[in-house]
Design a protein around this motif. Structure first.
Motif, PDB file in Angstrom:
ATOM      1  N   PRO A 175       2.600  20.708  13.544  1.00 65.50           N
ATOM      2  CA  PRO A 175       2.813  19.636  12.795  1.00 65.50           C
ATOM      3  C   PRO A 175       4.161  18.820  12.569  1.00 65.50           C
ATOM      4  O   PRO A 175       4.950  19.833  12.581  1.00 65.50           O
ATOM      5  N   ILE A 188       6.032  17.863  14.768  1.00 65.18           N
ATOM      6  CA  ILE A 188       7.164  17.958  16.078  1.00 65.18           C
ATOM      7  C   ILE A 188       6.743  16.535  16.736  1.00 65.18           C
ATOM      8  O   ILE A 188       7.781  16.173  17.599  1.00 65.18           O
ATOM      9  N   ARG A 220      12.779  12.566  12.638  1.00 65.49           N
ATOM     10  CA  ARG A 220      12.605  13.594  11.561  1.00 65.49           C
ATOM     11  C   ARG A 220      14.158  14.349  11.260  1.00 65.49           C
ATOM     12  O   ARG A 220      14.278  15.197  12.119  1.00 65.49           O
ATOM     13  N   TYR A 261      16.895  18.964  13.322  1.00 72.60           N
ATOM     14  CA  TYR A 261      16.392  18.922  14.608  1.00 72.60           C
ATOM     15  C   TYR A 261      16.869  18.268  15.707  1.00 72.60           C
ATOM     16  O   TYR A 261      16.320  18.383  16.677  1.00 72.60           O
ATOM     17  N   ASN A 320       5.274  26.545  19.238  1.00 72.49           N
ATOM     18  CA  ASN A 320       5.863  26.247  17.999  1.00 72.49           C
ATOM     19  C   ASN A 320       4.974  25.732  16.878  1.00 72.49           C
ATOM     20  O   ASN A 320       4.743  24.751  16.834  1.00 72.49           O
ATOM     21  N   ALA A 353       5.482  25.274  13.979  1.00 69.43           N
ATOM     22  CA  ALA A 353       6.055  24.492  13.053  1.00 69.43           C
ATOM     23  C   ALA A 353       5.647  25.117  11.699  1.00 69.43           C
ATOM     24  O   ALA A 353       5.795  26.406  11.774  1.00 69.43           O
ATOM     25  N   ALA A 354       5.405  24.316  10.787  1.00 70.91           N
ATOM     26  CA  ALA A 354       5.223  24.957   9.301  1.00 70.91           C
ATOM     27  C   ALA A 354       4.189  25.862   9.196  1.00 70.91           C
ATOM     28  O   ALA A 354       4.243  26.688   8.429  1.00 70.91           O
ATOM     29  N   HIS A 377       4.572  29.989   9.244  1.00 71.47           N
ATOM     30  CA  HIS A 377       4.938  30.643   7.869  1.00 71.47           C
ATOM     31  C   HIS A 377       3.816  30.805   6.939  1.00 71.47           C
ATOM     32  O   HIS A 377       3.947  31.438   5.752  1.00 71.47           O
ATOM     33  N   HIS A 429      11.458  28.016  17.917  1.00 74.67           N
ATOM     34  CA  HIS A 429      11.664  27.024  17.036  1.00 74.67           C
ATOM     35  C   HIS A 429      12.670  26.282  17.323  1.00 74.67           C
ATOM     36  O   HIS A 429      13.939  27.039  17.963  1.00 74.67           O
ATOM     37  N   ILE A 430      12.945  24.923  17.070  1.00 75.98           N
ATOM     38  CA  ILE A 430      14.067  24.062  17.530  1.00 75.98           C
ATOM     39  C   ILE A 430      15.257  24.385  16.679  1.00 75.98           C
ATOM     40  O   ILE A 430      16.158  24.664  17.068  1.00 75.98           O
ATOM     41  N   SER A 431      15.049  24.379  15.236  1.00 77.63           N
ATOM     42  CA  SER A 431      16.393  24.789  14.258  1.00 77.63           C
ATOM     43  C   SER A 431      16.190  26.336  14.191  1.00 77.63           C
ATOM     44  O   SER A 431      15.140  27.173  14.861  1.00 77.63           O
ATOM     45  N   VAL A 445      15.541  29.310  12.231  1.00 77.96           N
ATOM     46  CA  VAL A 445      14.891  29.382  11.181  1.00 77.96           C
ATOM     47  C   VAL A 445      15.448  30.443  10.096  1.00 77.96           C
ATOM     48  O   VAL A 445      15.357  30.262   8.899  1.00 77.96           O
ATOM     49  N   ARG A 504      17.763  29.361   7.461  1.00 70.89           N
ATOM     50  CA  ARG A 504      17.330  28.304   6.513  1.00 70.89           C
ATOM     51  C   ARG A 504      16.752  28.904   5.230  1.00 70.89           C
ATOM     52  O   ARG A 504      17.146  30.135   5.177  1.00 70.89           O
ATOM     53  N   ARG A 564      11.025  30.247   5.337  1.00 72.61           N
ATOM     54  CA  ARG A 564      11.003  30.088   6.660  1.00 72.61           C
ATOM     55  C   ARG A 564      11.406  31.466   7.782  1.00 72.61           C
ATOM     56  O   ARG A 564      11.338  31.431   8.662  1.00 72.61           O
TER      57      ARG A 564
HETATM   58  C1  DQA Z   1      10.354  24.512  13.112  1.00 76.23           C
HETATM   59  C2  DQA Z   1      10.668  25.399  11.830  1.00 76.23           C
HETATM   60  C3  DQA Z   1       9.881  25.135  10.756  1.00 76.23           C
HETATM   61  O1  DQA Z   1      10.365  26.211   9.731  1.00 76.23           O
HETATM   62  C4  DQA Z   1       9.303  23.880  10.408  1.00 76.23           C
HETATM   63  O2  DQA Z   1       8.449  23.955   9.418  1.00 76.23           O
HETATM   64  C5  DQA Z   1       9.085  22.972  11.503  1.00 76.23           C
HETATM   65  C6  DQA Z   1       9.797  23.047  12.779  1.00 76.23           C
HETATM   66  C7  DQA Z   1      11.462  24.499  14.389  1.00 76.23           C
HETATM   67  O3  DQA Z   1      10.974  24.099  15.223  1.00 76.23           O
HETATM   68  O4  DQA Z   1      12.488  24.668  13.826  1.00 76.23           O
HETATM   69  O5  DQA Z   1       8.378  22.004  11.437  1.00 76.23           O
HETATM   70  O6  DQA Z   1       9.257  25.263  13.704  1.00 76.23           O
END
Ligand code: DQA
Length: 145
Positions: free
Chosen positions: A9, A11, A17, A22, A73, A75-76, A79, A99-101, A103, A106, A110
């Protein structure tokens, strides 16, 4: 060799965003990075993005017997999702988590990943270049098998 790249979700909103987290590169640029990495490392790549947990589970199930590796990935859902974890285990396709960031730097929620221990490795905090790293890693693993 076929590699399926699955994104969860939000992405699709890359670029717009939370750019401070990101980056400013868009989802289309992510797709280009994936295609170029596929060409470079000798894999046919396919991409799937969904904001829906069940659709991601369906896509993982549909990959059974059809793809050699998965880059995911979630995403949310990383977790929260036992269902995505169970689907990866069920199909038994080698997978890499991206993961792009970064995690781990953070919020505490996460730091928990429901998929990390069922994936070969995790690439985190490399921006969209992390997808190319994951494709390279998977290609090496699959060809060495
Ligand atoms: C993410 C990190 C997740 O915590 C977040 O919910 C995302 C993107 C990342 O790619 O850094 O939607 O997966």
């Amino acid at each position: 060799m076929k590699i399926l790249v699955i994104n969860g979700p939000n992405i699709n909103l890359l670029g717009m965003r939370e750019p401070e987290i990101y980056g400013r590169r868009t989802y289309s640029e992510l797709l280009r990075v994936v295609a170029e990495a596929g060409e470079k490392f000798g894999a046919e790549t396919e991409e799937f993005q969904s904001n829906h947990e069940g659709a991601i589970v369906d896509r993982i199930q549909a990959a059974y017997g059809k793809v050699d590796g998965i880059v995911i990935n979630p995403a949310a859902y990383t977790h929260t999702s036992v269902a995505i974890r169970d689907a990866l285990v069920a199909v038994g396709i080698p997978a890499v988590e991206v993961h792009i960031s970064k995690v781990d730097d953070r919020e505490a929620f996460r730091h928990v990943s429901f998929v990390c221990d069922v994936c070969l490795t995790t690439v985190s905090g490399r921006g969209i270049a992390g997808y190319a790293d994951a494709i390279e890693y998977l290609c090496e693993k699959i060809t060495k098998k």
